[in-house]
Write an enzyme that holds these catalytic residues in place. Structure first.
Site, mmCIF file in Angstrom:
data_model
loop_
_atom_site.group_PDB
_atom_site.id
_atom_site.type_symbol
_atom_site.label_atom_id
_atom_site.label_comp_id
_atom_site.label_asym_id
_atom_site.label_seq_id
_atom_site.Cartn_x
_atom_site.Cartn_y
_atom_site.Cartn_z
ATOM 1 C CE LYS A 51 22.874 -4.686 14.781
ATOM 2 N NZ LYS A 51 22.721 -3.240 15.002
ATOM 3 N NE ARG A 149 18.799 1.731 19.658
ATOM 4 C CZ ARG A 149 19.245 1.043 18.609
ATOM 5 N NH1 ARG A 149 18.498 0.083 18.087
ATOM 6 N NH2 ARG A 149 20.405 1.322 18.061
ATOM 7 C CG HIS A 178 21.949 4.099 15.497
ATOM 8 N ND1 HIS A 178 22.688 3.620 14.444
ATOM 9 C CD2 HIS A 178 20.834 3.315 15.542
ATOM 10 C CE1 HIS A 178 22.055 2.591 13.879
ATOM 11 N NE2 HIS A 178 20.935 2.389 14.517
ATOM 12 N NE ARG A 234 27.263 2.796 14.300
ATOM 13 C CZ ARG A 234 26.907 4.060 14.497
ATOM 14 N NH1 ARG A 234 27.825 4.995 14.749
ATOM 15 N NH2 ARG A 234 25.638 4.414 14.466
ATOM 16 C CE1 TYR A 278 0.769 -31.582 13.647
ATOM 17 C CE2 TYR A 278 2.453 -30.107 12.763
ATOM 18 C CZ TYR A 278 2.089 -31.208 13.549
ATOM 19 O OH TYR A 278 3.050 -31.903 14.204
ATOM 20 C CB CYS A 325 5.570 -28.877 10.460
ATOM 21 S SG CYS A 325 4.265 -29.597 9.442
ATOM 22 C CG ASP A 327 11.327 -29.954 13.353
ATOM 23 O OD1 ASP A 327 12.038 -29.011 13.726
ATOM 24 O OD2 ASP A 327 10.661 -30.660 14.124
HETATM 25 C C1 PLP Z 1 23.053 -2.497 13.878
HETATM 26 C C2 PLP Z 1 23.716 -1.216 13.957
HETATM 27 C C3 PLP Z 1 24.346 -0.663 12.822
HETATM 28 C C4 PLP Z 1 24.269 -1.290 11.452
HETATM 29 O O1 PLP Z 1 23.072 -0.916 10.811
HETATM 30 P P1 PLP Z 1 22.752 -1.373 9.319
HETATM 31 O O2 PLP Z 1 21.481 -0.693 8.987
HETATM 32 O O3 PLP Z 1 22.612 -2.858 9.364
HETATM 33 O O4 PLP Z 1 23.897 -0.948 8.481
HETATM 34 C C5 PLP Z 1 25.040 0.518 12.991
HETATM 35 N N1 PLP Z 1 25.099 1.124 14.203
HETATM 36 C C6 PLP Z 1 24.496 0.638 15.293
HETATM 37 C C7 PLP Z 1 24.588 1.356 16.587
HETATM 38 C C8 PLP Z 1 23.775 -0.542 15.211
HETATM 39 O O5 PLP Z 1 23.157 -1.023 16.295
#
Ligand code: PLP
Length: 393
Positions: A51, A149, A178, A234, A278, A325, A327
């Site tokens: 992602k 969440r 999660h 994951r 700046y 800045c 850029d």
């Molecule tokens: C982003 C995400 C992960 C990965 O988490 P990390 O800490 O980067 O390994 C796993 N599961 C879900 C649902 C996520 O949104």
């Protein structure tokens, strides 16, 4: 070196088009995945989480590398990210990690993107769209076990799936949760979520429903809690060679894949008392060279870092000075011989490192994150916003 075909109108290599670029070490990603393979063993699947454009590393290139290293599934956060992977030619299973808007159901079906589901309205719309296309739409149920969440409450998961079980256009492919605290020292909240997830799985099985691919662990949980591996882990941050917290650093060595480079595009002496950038907040102490680099806060070098970061020039740390800045930003090369070593004299066109290694010195994403009071995830994503990437195979 592989150059992405990001710009058809310009055949110049990335680092010649603009004197600021990211380098992504794909071998580091492969090596990190081998380390996770060793942790989870041969039978647990790895989902590569790509992602946010692969946490700033480039989703398609990271995805291809991860799939070639044995990852079985990709994780994205919305359907645009999924479609981008498909358009780059990737055919592997892609899970959208949150339930998308109902208006996306046809696109999900057309691009074979697997949605996360936790509302009945979405499930039915997705089932209908799948049936209309003569397909059976796979989905993963997200169970909320305490992060609060998104997800179906853990005590409702069984009933929810039983209600959907009749649907000819839907197929439950997985069930997941999660963790909110997998990267924290305290284990009580983690254990509570873990127990609630088991309760949900028991309810689902009690209804006579097979949960399919069961998954829960992010990077931190995969490293710290063997019992959280289930059928799949994951892996996001760890694949990129970054640690989710200091706790995992003691367990595992990872290789950061991202480094940030620039070439000096201007150098001049600035007389004592003259200001720079700046607000003229930095004043020359005299006898310094001021170098200019062509990157700034629009490239993710947060303005709050002004005067607080250093850059690496020939293995030495030099202070960034003056306001950063949009850029550009400046740094100081002190010409006074009171420092033990001979002063360096940076020249236009020479390379400096803003994140990464130079000689024996290293500036990590963690160092920058700490200055900002944030985490490495956040900094990597910022750098991905505008900078071009050079990939090393
Ligand atoms: C982003 C995400 C992960 C990965 O988490 P990390 O800490 O980067 O390994 C796993 N599961 C879900 C649902 C996520 O949104």
């Amino acid at each position: 070196m592989i150059e992405p075909a990001s710009s058809e109108h310009n055949s110049l290599p990335v680092s010649d088009r603009r004197w600021a670029w990211l380098e992504i070490d794909l071998e580091a990603i492969r090596q990190n995945l081998r380390r996770f393979r060793r942790i989870v063993g041969p039978d647990v699947m790895i989902m590569a989480v790509v992602k946010a454009d692969g946490y700033g590393h480039g989703a398609a290139e990271v995805a291809r590398t991860a799939l070639n290293s044995g990852a079985k599934m990709l994780g994205v956060s919305n359907i645009d990210e999924g479609i981008a992977l498909r358009e780059s030619g990737i055919v592997a299973p892609v899970l959208v990690l949150a339930e998308p808007p109902i208006s996306t159901v046809e696109a999900l079906v057309r691009y074979h993107l697997i949605p996360t589901v936790y509302s009945m309205e979405f499930a039915l719309a997705y089932g209908e769209a799948s049936s209309a296309a003569d397909q059976i739409g796979p989905y993963h149920l997200k169970v909320d076990t305490g992060m609060n969440r998104v997800g179906i409450h853990y005590s409702d998961a069984g009933d929810f799936l039983r209600t959907l079980d009749f649907h000819k256009g839907l197929q439950l492919q997985g069930v997941f949760t999660h963790f909110a605290t997998a990267d924290e020292a305290d284990t009580i909240e983690f254990t509570q979520q873990y127990d609630r997830f088991h309760e949900a799985l028991d309810n689902i099985r009690y209804m006579g429903i097979k949960p399919g691919i069961v998954h829960a662990a992010n990077t931190a949980a995969a490293i710290r809690y063997r019992n959280s591996h289930f059928h799949m882990v994951r892996i996001g941050i760890g694949m990129y060679g970054l640690h989710p917290s200091n706790l995992t650093k003691q367990v595992l060595t990872l290789q950061p894949a991202m480094s940030l480079h620039a070439r000096i595009n201007f150098v001049k002496p600035v007389p004592m008392g003259e200001g720079v950038s700046y607000g003229l907040r930095y004043r020359s102490p005299g006898n310094v060279l001021i170098g200019t680099l062509p990157l700034g806060y629009a490239d993710g070098i947060a303005r709050e870092l002004s005067g607080r970061i250093q850059i690496l020039y020939q293995g030495q740390r030099l202070q960034q000075v003056g306001t950063i800045c949009m850029d550009m930003m400046m740094f100081e090369a002190d010409q006074r011989p009171l420092l033990k070593r001979t002063p360096v004299k940076p020249q236009v066109g020479e390379e400096v490192v803003i994140v990464g290694k130079s000689g024996d010195e290293e500036i990590s994403l963690d160092e920058i994150a700490a200055l900002l009071g944030t985490i490495n995830y956040d900094v990597a994503c910022r750098f991905g916003m505008r900078l071009d990437r050079v990939y090393h195979d």
